[in-house]
Design a protein around this motif. Structure first.
Motif, PDB file in Angstrom:
ATOM      1  N   HIS A  76      -0.757  -2.468   7.250  1.00  0.00           N
ATOM      2  CA  HIS A  76       0.114  -1.272   7.361  1.00  0.00           C
ATOM      3  C   HIS A  76      -0.144  -0.259   8.498  1.00  0.00           C
ATOM      4  CE1 HIS A  76      -2.300   1.314   5.100  1.00  0.00           C
ATOM      5  NE2 HIS A  76      -2.796   0.268   4.548  1.00  0.00           N
ATOM      6  N   VAL A 114       1.695   1.656   3.519  1.00  0.00           N
ATOM      7  CA  VAL A 114       3.099   1.355   3.695  1.00  0.00           C
ATOM      8  C   VAL A 114       3.305   0.120   3.043  1.00  0.00           C
ATOM      9  CG1 VAL A 114       4.957   1.417   5.240  1.00  0.00           C
ATOM     10  CG2 VAL A 114       3.051   2.937   5.578  1.00  0.00           C
ATOM     11  N   SER A 115       4.398  -0.208   2.276  1.00  0.00           N
ATOM     12  CA  SER A 115       4.679  -1.440   1.826  1.00  0.00           C
ATOM     13  C   SER A 115       6.250  -1.646   1.915  1.00  0.00           C
ATOM     14  CB  SER A 115       4.172  -1.889   0.640  1.00  0.00           C
ATOM     15  OG  SER A 115       4.799  -1.094  -0.558  1.00  0.00           O
ATOM     16  N   PRO A 133       5.132  -1.799   7.438  1.00  0.00           N
ATOM     17  CA  PRO A 133       4.571  -2.210   6.064  1.00  0.00           C
ATOM     18  C   PRO A 133       3.792  -3.422   6.176  1.00  0.00           C
ATOM     19  CG  PRO A 133       6.983  -2.813   6.338  1.00  0.00           C
ATOM     20  CD  PRO A 133       6.460  -2.242   7.627  1.00  0.00           C
TER      21      PRO A 133
END
Ligand SMILES: [Zn+2]
Length: 468
Positions: A92, A111-112, A85
């Motif tokens: 990411h 993505v986090s 992430p």
């Protein structure tokens, strides 16, 4: 953890909240000294197990869905993930998540991570009927991941080189799609220092030193001499996304990236195994910023691609001059000198031409009411050229007034009179441009204006001339 019956209510509430967030809570009754029971409480945090913490080269993995989210964007949360992430300066990963026993393959576009340590995989398209517990197979875009490893490990080498050589510390790291940068805490940075740091970095790459991941306690880290120690994690065992360094489930441990005998840094990013995999480092622009100096760099394939693009650009420039690429600056300088000199010649010629034209116009115009009134509409002159002519006319003759215009390239007008003449060119200009739908104005002796269309300019000038 042991608690009295008094706090059972609180524990139950906490357990329900954890369960709601995807965590697992179990309460187990045990015989105890307190009137009836002491409760042993075990709470499993709903964190995602980050597989990249241990292996940056893991490009595919099996996992189980914890949560499927539809709003505000479709997303999946898994029990474990190799997807990186965005955090700690590194961007990411992307890739796919294939749903077992189904033909659904979902594209992961972003993505986090959340404050409580879950990795959120944002999807390109909405999810069709997925329930928690479903098995999935994740696949990381390996080209992108390898590029990120090259940039991020390259950054560690470069930051360490600036410390070793000049005691300049890196205060921030930024990774963009086309270049990366570090901010150095230094009031000055010379071209020689940049080149020296680039040279040392590439030597470390050439030596192909091992890059190892280690987990140590904060106390151990204190004695290791880390280049960078992040501030303490806010909660016990919490927030692995915080500075990207605490390992989930292992309390306040730090993840260390160890470049043998060169650099030790606390970092949660994905890194190469050997410095040779970075390929090379190329330093680019350096500029003064508020907190020091920003140095742009690129590593690995990005550096090669950029050098290739530079070469193509330079070759194109060189072919325009029929010169060798290394002679381009000299050729550009020569051309600029020529342009400057030609411009000067052109200005001089225009001035001479305007003087000659003004003399001819004055000679052919008879005097009326004690002055010469010149009215002309040109079809192929710019504003500056008719302005110059108006200046010449009113300077060469002590009693002259000029109403000049051009219809192209830009329909424009210039009114002028010799000093001491009685008209107000500024207000006459305002009056005529208002009539023609344009804008303009000026002083009593000189005014200019522009109108949208050439039609009507000439009759308007003739009309005006009759009144003067
Ligand atoms: Zn790092």
């Amino acid at each position: 953890m042991t608690l009295t019956a008094k706090t059972v209510g609180q524990i139950a509430t906490f357990g329900v909240r954890q369960a709601e967030r995807g965590g697992k809570t179990s309460l187990r009754a045990q015989p105890g000294t307190f009137r009836s029971y002491v409760l042993a409480v075990k709470i499993e945090a709903p964190m995602t197990d980050r597989l990249y913490y241990r292996d940056s080269f893991l490009y595919d993995f099996d996992a189980e869905i914890r949560e499927a989210v539809e709003n505000p964007r479709p997303a999946l949360i898994l029990d474990r993930s190799a997807f990186y992430p965005t955090s700690g300066g590194q961007v990411h990963d992307t890739g796919t998540i294939a749903i077992a026993d189904s033909n659904q393959t979902l594209r992961v576009t972003e993505v986090s991570d959340t404050e409580d340590g879950r990795v959120v995989h944002y999807l390109e398209a909405p999810i069709k009927e997925i329930t928690p517990g479903t098995r999935v197979h994740g696949q990381i875009d390996s080209t992108r991941r390898r590029d990120h490893m090259q940039q991020h490990s390259g950054q560690h080498v470069l930051s360490a080189a600036f410390v070793r050589l000049f005691d300049m510390h890196t205060v921030s790291f930024h990774m963009a799609d086309d270049y990366c940068s570090i901010d150095l805490d230094t009031p000055t940075l010379t071209k020689d220092q940049i080149e020296a740091a680039e040279r040392l970095s590439n030597e470390i790459i050439l030596e192909n030193r091992p890059v190892e991941i280690r987990f140590v306690t904060r106390e151990e880290a204190g004695s290791l001499g880390l280049r960078k120690i992040p501030p303490a994690a806010p909660t016990e065992g919490g927030a692995p996304g915080f500075a990207g360094v605490a390992k989930p489930g292992r309390g306040n441990e730090l993840r260390i990236i160890d470049i043998r005998d060169f650099d030790l840094s606390a970092c949660g990013g994905t890194h190469v195994n050997q410095t040779g995999q970075i390929g090379c480092i190329l330093l680019r622009k350096a500029e003064k910023v508020r907190q020091g100096w920003r140095v742009e760099f690129i590593a690995g394939q990005r550096a090669v691609a950029t050098a290739r693009r530079d070469f193509t650009t330079l070759t194109e420039a060189a072919s325009l001059f029929s010169a060798h690429i290394y002679d381009v600056p000299q050729q550009v300088r020569k051309s600029l000198d020529e342009i400057r000199s030609l411009r000067k010649q052109a200005e001089q010629s225009q001035d001479e031409l305007a003087t000659a034209q003004a003399s001819a116009l004055l000679a052919e115009t008879p005097e009326a009411n004690g002055r010469k009134l010149i009215v002309r509409t040109f079809s192929d002159r710019d504003l500056n050229s008719i302005k110059l002519l108006a200046q010449k006319l009113t300077r060469l003759a002590p009693h002259a007034a000029a109403l000049l215009a051009t219809t192209s390239p830009q329909p424009s007008l210039v009114f002028a009179q010799s000093p001491g003449q009685p008209f107000d060119m500024g207000s006459l200009m305002k009056e005529i441009v208002a009539k023609l739908g344009g804008r303009g104005g000026g002083t009593k002796d000189m005014a200019q204006g522009g109108v949208p269309k050439p039609d009507g300019i000439e009759p308007a000038l003739v009309e005006l001339a009759k009144r003067l």
